[in-house]
Design a protein around this motif. Structure first.
Motif, mmCIF file in Angstrom:
data_model
loop_
_atom_site.group_PDB
_atom_site.id
_atom_site.type_symbol
_atom_site.label_atom_id
_atom_site.label_comp_id
_atom_site.label_asym_id
_atom_site.label_seq_id
_atom_site.Cartn_x
_atom_site.Cartn_y
_atom_site.Cartn_z
ATOM 1 N N MET A 276 0.858 -1.183 0.000
ATOM 2 C CA MET A 276 0.000 0.000 0.000
ATOM 3 C C MET A 276 0.891 1.228 0.000
ATOM 4 N N VAL A 277 0.508 2.243 -0.769
ATOM 5 C CA VAL A 277 1.233 3.509 -0.786
ATOM 6 C C VAL A 277 0.269 4.628 -0.421
ATOM 7 N N ILE A 278 0.632 5.408 0.581
ATOM 8 C CA ILE A 278 -0.120 6.613 0.941
ATOM 9 C C ILE A 278 0.687 7.790 0.429
ATOM 10 N N SER A 279 0.165 8.456 -0.579
ATOM 11 C CA SER A 279 0.911 9.550 -1.199
ATOM 12 C C SER A 279 0.056 10.806 -1.250
ATOM 13 N N PRO B 172 2.968 7.203 -7.859
ATOM 14 C CA PRO B 172 3.593 5.980 -7.349
ATOM 15 C C PRO B 172 3.742 4.901 -8.411
ATOM 16 N N LEU B 173 2.771 4.770 -9.311
ATOM 17 C CA LEU B 173 2.862 3.756 -10.358
ATOM 18 C C LEU B 173 4.077 4.005 -11.251
ATOM 19 N N ASP C 283 2.712 -2.186 -12.398
ATOM 20 C CA ASP C 283 1.564 -2.479 -13.240
ATOM 21 C C ASP C 283 0.285 -2.312 -12.432
ATOM 22 N N GLN C 284 -0.840 -2.250 -13.138
ATOM 23 C CA GLN C 284 -2.118 -2.215 -12.455
ATOM 24 C C GLN C 284 -2.265 -3.477 -11.607
ATOM 25 N N GLY C 285 -2.788 -3.299 -10.403
ATOM 26 C CA GLY C 285 -2.967 -4.430 -9.504
ATOM 27 C C GLY C 285 -1.810 -4.644 -8.546
ATOM 28 N N GLU C 286 -0.690 -3.935 -8.735
ATOM 29 C CA GLU C 286 0.479 -4.137 -7.871
ATOM 30 C C GLU C 286 0.447 -3.292 -6.606
ATOM 31 N N LEU C 287 -0.076 -2.076 -6.704
ATOM 32 C CA LEU C 287 -0.059 -1.161 -5.569
ATOM 33 C C LEU C 287 -1.476 -0.758 -5.179
ATOM 34 N N PHE C 288 -1.750 -0.796 -3.881
ATOM 35 C CA PHE C 288 -3.002 -0.267 -3.354
ATOM 36 C C PHE C 288 -2.688 1.163 -2.930
ATOM 37 N N ILE C 289 -3.234 2.151 -3.645
ATOM 38 C CA ILE C 289 -2.820 3.547 -3.475
ATOM 39 C C ILE C 289 -3.931 4.381 -2.860
#
Length: 215
Positions: free
Chosen positions: A43-46, A54-55, A61-67
């Protein structure tokens, strides 16, 4: 009153271009994501800042990070009242449902939210002092850090406050019982990062020395 309008033409054109190229080239991956759900490890909180992606930063790729994005990448302290806490809800979902292994707080240079907090604390932003200011009340999370800034130029102090925003968020994350439990059990690790949007630099927070160092 008409409250919603058609998509701006330039965005519609870009969508059709994406659908005809990028999507078609990766259609199988998109169908897999839709059928199997998301399983991000991080998870990235930006910040909401349009210059921070962040991507792109992690070539994900899509599906890698919960932003999750908000003004100045802040996490409020845990408040168990169940009211409208968007950031707290995102953290809960990431940790308890998605069971991410890593949670990153990503700060950045030239952050408008942090500068607003600095100006407010210096008495130069009366509009943010107004009790009705959503931005001002959100920046109250960071406000105590203003008193901890070292002497120096405004530019240096604002840059320092940007990094304080990351540390404050990391500290507040540990006030959430489910985050604390996951960290103590070794299921979750917290990370603090700060990126220089002009130079493309990336620094991480070293808790042992209480400093930011190049990645």
């Amino acid at each position: 009153m008409k409250i919603a309008h058609q998509l701006p033409a330039y965005l519609a054109r870009r969508y059709h271009g994406w659908k005809a190229t990028t999507y078609e080239q990766n259609k199988g991956w998109h169908l897999q994501l839709a059928e199997e759900g998301q399983h991000p490890r991080c998870m990235v909180i930006s910040c909401c800042d349009s210059r921070v992606s962040p991507l792109a930063l992690f070539e994900a790729d899509q599906g890698e990070l919960f932003i999750h994005r908000n003004i100045a990448n802040l996490v409020p302290p845990h408040e168990g009242d169940g009211r409208h806490h968007g950031t707290s809800a995102a953290v809960e979902y990431a940790v308890k449902v998605l069971k991410v292994s890593h949670l990153i707080v990503l700060g950045h240079s030239a952050c408008g939210g942090v500068k607003g907090c600095y100006d407010m604390c210096a008495g130069h932003a009366p509009d943010l002092e107004d009790p009705s200011s959503y931005v001002g009340r959100w920046m109250d999370i960071l406000r105590p850090s203003y008193d901890d800034l070292s002497d120096g130029s405004d530019e240096d102090r604002i840059a320092a406050l940007e990094k304080h925003s990351v540390v404050v968020s990391l500290t507040n994350l540990m006030t959430f019982p489910h985050v604390q439990a996951a960290v103590e059990e070794g299921r979750l690790s917290l990370h603090g990062l700060w990126t220089d949007i002009g130079q493309g630099g990336l620094e991480f927070y070293d808790a042992e020395t209480d400093t930011f160092r190049p990645v």
